[in-house]
Design an enzyme around this catalytic site. Sequence first.
Site, PDB file in Angstrom:
ATOM      1  N   ASN A  34       0.688  -1.050  -0.003  1.00 33.61           N
ATOM      2  CA  ASN A  34       0.068  -0.006   0.142  1.00 33.61           C
ATOM      3  C   ASN A  34       0.760   1.252   0.017  1.00 33.61           C
ATOM      4  OD1 ASN A  34       0.456  -0.197   2.984  1.00 33.61           O
ATOM      5  ND2 ASN A  34      -0.822  -1.915   2.667  1.00 33.61           N
ATOM      6  N   SER A  50      -8.407  -0.791   0.208  1.00 34.67           N
ATOM      7  CA  SER A  50      -8.272  -2.220   0.569  1.00 34.67           C
ATOM      8  C   SER A  50      -8.716  -3.197  -0.182  1.00 34.67           C
ATOM      9  CB  SER A  50      -9.187  -2.366   1.709  1.00 34.67           C
ATOM     10  OG  SER A  50      -9.099  -3.687   2.318  1.00 34.67           O
ATOM     11  N   SER A  78      -6.676   0.990   2.656  1.00 40.31           N
ATOM     12  CA  SER A  78      -5.824  -0.019   3.205  1.00 40.31           C
ATOM     13  C   SER A  78      -5.988  -0.369   4.467  1.00 40.31           C
ATOM     14  CB  SER A  78      -4.504   0.320   2.636  1.00 40.31           C
ATOM     15  OG  SER A  78      -3.551  -0.456   3.408  1.00 40.31           O
ATOM     16  N   SER A  79      -5.712  -1.830   4.717  1.00 39.71           N
ATOM     17  CA  SER A  79      -5.865  -2.332   6.085  1.00 39.71           C
ATOM     18  C   SER A  79      -4.701  -2.030   6.970  1.00 39.71           C
ATOM     19  CB  SER A  79      -5.676  -3.953   5.922  1.00 39.71           C
ATOM     20  OG  SER A  79      -4.766  -4.504   5.391  1.00 39.71           O
ATOM     21  N   GLU A  80      -3.520  -1.182   6.273  1.00 39.85           N
ATOM     22  CA  GLU A  80      -2.465  -0.930   6.875  1.00 39.85           C
ATOM     23  C   GLU A  80      -2.436   0.852   7.205  1.00 39.85           C
ATOM     24  OE1 GLU A  80      -0.396  -2.566   8.529  1.00 39.85           O
ATOM     25  OE2 GLU A  80      -0.174  -4.612   7.255  1.00 39.85           O
ATOM     26  N   HIS A  99       4.790   0.881   1.270  1.00 39.21           N
ATOM     27  CA  HIS A  99       4.971  -0.396   1.887  1.00 39.21           C
ATOM     28  C   HIS A  99       4.717  -1.637   0.991  1.00 39.21           C
ATOM     29  CE1 HIS A  99       4.347  -3.784   4.446  1.00 39.21           C
ATOM     30  NE2 HIS A  99       3.128  -3.810   4.231  1.00 39.21           N
ATOM     31  N   HIS A 101       5.666  -5.833   0.143  1.00 35.58           N
ATOM     32  CA  HIS A 101       6.339  -7.376   0.591  1.00 35.58           C
ATOM     33  C   HIS A 101       7.174  -7.813  -0.549  1.00 35.58           C
ATOM     34  CE1 HIS A 101       2.093  -7.869   2.701  1.00 35.58           C
ATOM     35  NE2 HIS A 101       2.703  -6.886   3.239  1.00 35.58           N
ATOM     36  N   HIS A 162       7.177  -9.645   7.888  1.00 32.38           N
ATOM     37  CA  HIS A 162       6.020  -8.809   7.170  1.00 32.38           C
ATOM     38  C   HIS A 162       6.342  -8.111   5.930  1.00 32.38           C
ATOM     39  CE1 HIS A 162       2.584  -5.772   7.550  1.00 32.38           C
ATOM     40  NE2 HIS A 162       2.711  -6.152   6.345  1.00 32.38           N
TER      41      HIS A 162
HETATM   42 ZN   LIG Z   1       1.703  -5.569   4.494  1.00 33.23          ZN
END
Ligand SMILES: [Zn+2]
Length: 212
Positions: A34, A50, A78-80, A99, A101, A162
Site C-alpha cells: 500500500n 483495501s 488499506s488495512s494498513e 509499503h 512485501h 511482514h
Molecule cells: Zn503488509
Amino acid sequence: MKPSLCHLTPLRADIVSTAQRAYHSGLMAGTSGNLSCYDPESGCMAITPSNMDYSVMTPEDIVLMQLDGTVLDGGKPSSEWKMHAELYQNLPEVRAVVHTHSPNATAYAVLRREIPCVLVEMLLFLGGSIEVAAYAAQGSAAVGTHCLPILRRKPACLLANHGVVTTGATLEQAYTNSIYVEDSAKIVRLAMSTGSPIPAVIDEEGSKPYHE
Ligand SMILES: [Zn+2]
C-alpha cells in the site's frame, strides 16, 4: 468530494501510477502492499484502497482520509492505514510512505535479519543498513510505532515477518527507496551465495563512499 479536497486530485493519480509501477516492478504481489501521501495543509492522507487489483485501480479509488480514520472521500482504505497515519503523526518531514512485501527484502524480514550496507546507493539513499523493526500484528498502529526508532534516522526499514516500509519527502522518493531496498536485498543474497559481502563505508571526509 468536498471542493477543499480538489487539489488532491493529481496526487491520487500519482498514487495509482506509482502503485502500478511498483506492481509491475515485482515489489507487490496480488493486492498486497500500500502507498500513501500526506497533505499537511488539509491534514488529509491519500491512500490506496483495501484489497483492490492494481490493474483496475483508478484515481477515484484512492481514499482520502484524516489521520484519525475519518474517511473524507472514497471507500475502504488499506488495512494498513493505521501504520501510515502513525508515521505521518510522528515524522513531520515525511510526505509519502510506500509499503511492500517485495520478496528479497521480505526474506530478510522473516529472518529478522538486517541487510548490511554494501552498496553506495544504500549509503546515499537509505542511510546505510536496512534494520528490522520489532514485530507487530498487521493492521495495528503498532506496526508504525515500532518503525519509528529506525525511521527517525533513515528512510527505510524491514517489518519483522511482514515486509518493507520506506518514506520520502515525495512519493517518487519513497518509491525509489523501495526499489533500492529490494535491489540491495537481491544483491546481498546473490553475493552471499558465493562468499561474504564486504561492508561499504564512508571515508573520513564523510562524502565519498568507497569500499574497504
Ligand atoms: Zn503488509
